[in-house]
Design an enzyme around this catalytic site. Structure first.
Site, short mmCIF file in Angstrom:
data_model
loop_
_atom_site.label_atom_id
_atom_site.label_comp_id
_atom_site.label_asym_id
_atom_site.label_seq_id
_atom_site.Cartn_x
_atom_site.Cartn_y
_atom_site.Cartn_z
N ALA B 4 22.97 -8.66 7.48
CA ALA B 4 22.64 -9.07 8.86
C ALA B 4 21.29 -8.53 9.33
O ALA B 4 20.95 -8.66 10.49
CB ALA B 4 23.73 -8.61 9.82
N ARG B 6 18.24 -9.49 8.60
CA ARG B 6 17.15 -10.43 8.86
C ARG B 6 17.62 -11.86 8.60
O ARG B 6 18.72 -12.09 8.12
CB ARG B 6 15.95 -10.10 8.00
CG ARG B 6 16.23 -10.06 6.52
CD ARG B 6 15.05 -9.46 5.75
NE ARG B 6 15.45 -9.16 4.38
CZ ARG B 6 14.91 -8.21 3.64
NH1 ARG B 6 13.98 -7.43 4.14
NH2 ARG B 6 15.30 -8.00 2.40
N VAL B 55 26.90 -3.89 -0.81
CA VAL B 55 28.25 -4.47 -0.88
C VAL B 55 28.79 -4.53 -2.31
O VAL B 55 29.99 -4.72 -2.51
CB VAL B 55 28.30 -5.87 -0.23
CG1 VAL B 55 28.02 -5.79 1.26
CG2 VAL B 55 27.37 -6.84 -0.94
N SER B 133 26.63 -22.03 -0.31
CA SER B 133 25.38 -22.77 -0.48
C SER B 133 25.67 -24.17 -1.00
O SER B 133 26.65 -24.36 -1.75
CB SER B 133 24.47 -22.03 -1.48
OG SER B 133 23.42 -22.88 -1.91
N TYR B 146 22.53 -17.87 -9.00
CA TYR B 146 22.82 -18.05 -7.58
C TYR B 146 23.92 -19.10 -7.38
O TYR B 146 24.90 -18.87 -6.65
CB TYR B 146 21.54 -18.47 -6.85
CG TYR B 146 21.69 -18.54 -5.35
CD1 TYR B 146 21.65 -17.38 -4.59
CD2 TYR B 146 21.88 -19.75 -4.71
CE1 TYR B 146 21.79 -17.43 -3.21
CE2 TYR B 146 22.03 -19.81 -3.33
CZ TYR B 146 21.97 -18.65 -2.59
OH TYR B 146 22.12 -18.71 -1.23
#
Lengths: 84, 259
Positions: B4, B6, B55, B133, B146
């Site tokens: 969180a 940016r 994380v 995504s 990704y």
């Protein structure tokens, strides 16, 4: 395993039964021989029960200990074993 | 709210804070930016706390939750936005880079979800929103790690959703397309032209969806991955200028520049 407030076996046993009823188990069907399936207790219920025991008594439940658990009596034996 | 510090994550954090949520602004490396997010929230009368935690590290995640629970009480809404990218053709992608992307984007969400679920279940209320995504189904060249991590995140979303649904906990994913995260100069006109609405998404539009999925009104939306891409993936193909990788904003996450 660090216990927050070590409960008696009787107290913890009663708390387990109370939780199972909260999860939907029929109190009339509660007996050591009743299977968790008969009581309609599943893995999510057991996860929440583990949360309760951790929160209230500091007990860390190991899911591997439940591999052979079939009945309420089996479950109580495993869970009360954490007090020893 | 992970990642969180940016970009889109910061906007989501500020949006939830504006609704009255007390927000943990988690960051990986963006300490100064996270502090600025907290300052903006506080200036508007909100409450927030910046906590740095990787994380991918379950011990750090546990410590973060302990602190949040001490300061704010139980976590009722979890937004997994932390993510990294290593875009290279798979033959050039170092195994360590592959592992890092999976560790942050997928395993990181596993750690936070695993830690958050118990208290949510006990309170019969929880909202988990994972930022996925559109690359899961429509990847671009170079996005192997990704796209695989986000596809795994979608699968994790669906699985946990059906595990905990009857305890009032919902788990959903949002799949953004191209989002203007402040790198406006980097979003070329030809990319904007490829979007059906001829523009990219604003972070606030993604935040509005997070806000809704976090609300009581969204109680019956569960296990869904909601695209927010202007209809980009509704068509037959995604435009990719000269086969180049996507600009930094696509399928964006707030920790894109972590390493």
């Amino acid at each position: 395993m660090e216990l927050k407030t070590p409960p008696s076996a009787e107290k913890m046993g009663a708390r387990i039964l109370e939780a199972l009823v909260e999860f939907g188990a029929d109190p009339e069907m509660m007996s050591p021989e009743a299977t968790l399936e008969d009581l309609e207790i599943d893995s999510l219920d057991m996860f929440e029960l583990a949360q309760i025991l951790h929160q209230e008594y500091g007990i860390e439940v190991n899911p591997d200990d439940f591999e052979d658990v079939k009945t309420l009596g089996d479950a109580q034996q495993v869970l009360l074993g954490y007090l020893k | 709210m992970t990642g969180a510090g940016r970009g889109m994550g910061a906007t989501i954090a500020e949006t939830l804070a504006a609704d009255g949520w007390r927000v943990c602004v988690n960051y990986g490396t963006a300490a100064e930016e996270a502090a600025a997010v907290v300052a903006r929230i506080e200036q508007r009368g909100g409450t927030a706390l910046a906590i740095g935690a990787d994380v991918a590290d379950p011990v750090a995640v546990d410590a973060m939750f302990e602190r949040v629970e001490d300061e704010f009480g139980p976590v009722l809404v979890l937004v997994n936005n932390a993510g990294v990218r290593r875009d290279l053709p798979v033959g050039f992608l170092p195994p360590d880079d592959w592992a890092r992307v999976l560790a942050v984007n997928l395993t990181g969400a596993f750690h936070t979800i695993r830690r958050a679920l118990g208290p949510m279940i006990r309170r019969r209320y929880g909202r988990i929103v994972n930022i996925s995504s559109i690359s899961t189904g429509r990847p671009l060249p170079g996005q192997s790690a990704y796209a695989a991590s986000k596809a795994g995140l979608d699968a994790l979303t669906r699985t946990v959703a059906i595990e905990v649904a009857r305890r009032g906990v919902t788990v959903n994913a949002i799949a953004p397309g191209l989002v203007d995260t402040g790198f406006v100069g980097e979003i070329e006109e030809e990319w904007k032209a490829a979007m059906p609405p001829r523009r990219v998404a604003q972070p606030g539009e993604v935040a509005a969806l997070v806000r809704y999925l976090s609300s009581e009104d969204a109680a019956y939306i569960n296990g869904a991955t909601v695209n927010i891409d202007g209809g980009l993936t509704a068509g037959l193909a995604i435009f990719s200028p000269r086969g180049r990788p996507a600009p930094a904003g696509i399928a964006v996450d707030s920790e894109n520049e972590e390493e």
